[in-house]
Design a protein around this motif. Sequence first.
Motif, mmCIF file in Angstrom:
data_model
loop_
_atom_site.group_PDB
_atom_site.id
_atom_site.type_symbol
_atom_site.label_atom_id
_atom_site.label_comp_id
_atom_site.label_asym_id
_atom_site.label_seq_id
_atom_site.Cartn_x
_atom_site.Cartn_y
_atom_site.Cartn_z
ATOM 1 N N TYR A 69 0.744 -1.414 -0.292
ATOM 2 C CA TYR A 69 -0.138 -0.011 0.003
ATOM 3 C C TYR A 69 1.089 1.577 0.000
ATOM 4 N N GLY A 70 2.013 1.026 0.297
ATOM 5 C CA GLY A 70 2.799 2.453 0.507
ATOM 6 C C GLY A 70 3.642 2.577 -0.480
ATOM 7 N N GLN A 71 4.568 3.412 -0.271
ATOM 8 C CA GLN A 71 5.141 4.124 -2.425
ATOM 9 C C GLN A 71 6.426 4.045 -2.072
ATOM 10 N N ARG A 72 6.778 2.817 -1.722
ATOM 11 C CA ARG A 72 8.240 2.082 -1.978
ATOM 12 C C ARG A 72 7.717 0.948 -2.642
ATOM 13 N N PRO A 73 8.946 0.342 -3.244
ATOM 14 C CA PRO A 73 8.922 -1.226 -3.372
ATOM 15 C C PRO A 73 9.822 -1.381 -2.080
ATOM 16 N N ARG A 74 9.413 -3.031 -2.281
ATOM 17 C CA ARG A 74 8.913 -3.997 -2.040
ATOM 18 C C ARG A 74 10.022 -4.845 -2.500
ATOM 19 N N LEU A 75 11.404 -4.882 -2.379
ATOM 20 C CA LEU A 75 12.278 -5.676 -3.636
ATOM 21 C C LEU A 75 13.112 -6.841 -2.392
ATOM 22 N N SER A 76 13.359 -7.941 -2.987
ATOM 23 C CA SER A 76 13.849 -8.774 -1.605
ATOM 24 C C SER A 76 13.755 -10.342 -3.365
#
Length: 98
Positions: A69-76
Amino acid sequence: DEGMGSRRLSYILYLVDEDPKWEVEEGGRLELYTQDDIEPSAWLVPEWNTMAIFKVDPGRTFHAVEEVYGQRPRLSISGWYHEPKTEQQQQQQQQQQQ
């Protein structure tokens, strides 16, 4: 995925930002389920420089990633450890390739 039935462990290495820390409100949590769960039995919030490793039991355990939901990417980086093929499975694979 033809190798799905041989998965035994799953891993996720989180590469999200260290600062500011990832917040629950941003979504993107790892959700773990058992066969009978409607709601997740456990959640894990992404955290910088951490790795989640969990058992995979095909048809009995399940996982998902909550919407971000946030504006940052969830990198993994993620992947699986597979059990070795039996001799019979190797022979069948060789026959199919011929």
